[in-house]
Design a protein around this motif. Structure first.
Motif, PDB file in Angstrom:
ATOM      1  N   UNK A 242     -15.058  -7.371   4.939  1.00 13.58           N
ATOM      2  CA  UNK A 242     -15.428  -6.113   4.292  1.00 13.58           C
ATOM      3  C   UNK A 242     -16.940  -5.990   4.250  1.00 13.58           C
ATOM      4  N   UNK A 243     -17.441  -4.852   4.688  1.00 16.72           N
ATOM      5  CA  UNK A 243     -18.863  -4.516   4.528  1.00 16.72           C
ATOM      6  C   UNK A 243     -18.930  -3.291   3.636  1.00 16.72           C
ATOM      7  N   UNK A 244     -19.647  -3.427   2.550  1.00 15.69           N
ATOM      8  CA  UNK A 244     -19.772  -2.349   1.576  1.00 15.69           C
ATOM      9  C   UNK A 244     -20.235  -1.060   2.250  1.00 15.69           C
ATOM     10  N   UNK A 245     -19.476   0.005   2.066  1.00 15.38           N
ATOM     11  CA  UNK A 245     -19.817   1.285   2.653  1.00 15.38           C
ATOM     12  C   UNK A 245     -19.262   1.515   4.034  1.00 15.38           C
ATOM     13  N   UNK A 246     -18.731   0.470   4.670  1.00 14.86           N
ATOM     14  CA  UNK A 246     -18.142   0.614   6.005  1.00 14.86           C
ATOM     15  C   UNK A 246     -16.622   0.544   5.985  1.00 14.86           C
ATOM     16  N   UNK A 247     -16.068  -0.323   5.169  1.00 17.82           N
ATOM     17  CA  UNK A 247     -14.628  -0.504   5.151  1.00 17.82           C
ATOM     18  C   UNK A 247     -14.253  -1.949   5.324  1.00 17.82           C
ATOM     19  N   UNK A 248     -13.019  -2.176   5.773  1.00 20.82           N
ATOM     20  CA  UNK A 248     -12.482  -3.525   5.917  1.00 20.82           C
ATOM     21  C   UNK A 248     -11.807  -3.672   7.277  1.00 20.82           C
TER      22      UNK A 248
END
Length: 256
Positions: A242-248
């Motif tokens: 997971x990258x915050x603001x990008x998704x999972x």
């Protein structure tokens, strides 16, 4: 815009992903999704289509030991310059596809990473205008046969097996990567938990360095490095980055 590639009832398509949380819709793109996209008018709830890798990159340029704690956990010094290697595009798979563990390796590790998608590309791009060369950002898992990495001395085999580069779930074209959380979970247990602000070599510097060696082409992917906490995968597990603001980006693990 979040740009994805999907399998929909009539075949494959590019789509813009709209909505928030679990209420997401795939809106079909009529032409080049990475230029000035127009839309067909067709749309589907995201649950009714299958996400694929957003695209097949011409090449994947990866950076090793770009978080100090990750270098230390493997007993390595922090490199003075970016430590660069390549992964073949045949390693790319999409969300929810299987990472397949090769029988020749006894330890295959996850490495969650922020990935940069090149837009216009070029050669000898200065850091001052590097961001103008970026189309957007996505998530990657730089899967690595750790034992082969150690025995081979160079990383091509360890990093290059088919399925060793999960990519997705989409490309986000409006995103600030300077300080966001990056987290990897295996079967719901957090294994990596860091922030992109801890990158030793930032994205503009990486683009300048890489483009001084090789021409960057549109849709090339740059893997920016993994934080501390890497560890082994086993068949039957599920790994999510997971990258915050990008998704999972989630993938299952099986034996090859």
């Amino acid at each position: 815009m979040r740009i994805a590639r999907i399998a929909q009832p009539d075949g494959l398509a590019f789509a813009a992903i709209e909505g928030d949380g679990d209420d997401l819709t795939a809106v079909e793109i009529a032409d080049d999704p990475f230029a000035n996209p127009t839309f067909t008018g067709r749309r589907w709830p995201l649950a009714d289509v299958r996400l694929l890798a957003p695209f097949l990159p011409p090449k994947i340029v990866a950076i090793g030991r770009n978080y100090a704690e990750h270098a230390a956990e493997l007993g390595n010094e922090v490199p003075a310059e970016p430590l660069m290697f390549l992964k073949p595009n045949t390693a790319v798979i999409g969300p929810n596809a299987d990472i397949k563990l090769p029988a020749v390796s006894e330890r295959v590790d996850f490495e969650g990473e922020l990935a940069v998608v090149v837009g216009v590309g070029g050669r000898d791009i200065p850091a001052s205008r590097a961001r103008q060369s970026v189309l957007g950002y996505t998530i990657a898992n730089d899967v690595t046969a750790r034992d082969l990495q150690k025995t081979d001395g160079q990383w091509t085999r360890a990093k290059g097996f088919d399925t060793f580069c999960p990519l997705g779930p989409w490309v986000e074209t409006e995103f600030d990567p300077s300080d966001v959380a990056i987290r990897t979970e295996v079967d719901g247990v957090v294994k990596q938990d860091s922030r992109t602000s801890l990158l030793l070599h930032g994205i503009p510097e990486l683009i300048e360095y890489i483009s001084s060696v090789m021409t960057l082409r549109p849709l090339d992917v740059i893997l920016t490095g993994t934080p501390a906490g890497v560890g082994p995968l086993a068949a039957g597990q599920t790994v999510s980055v997971t990258v915050e603001g990008l998704g999972t980006l989630t993938n299952t693990v099986t034996n090859r």
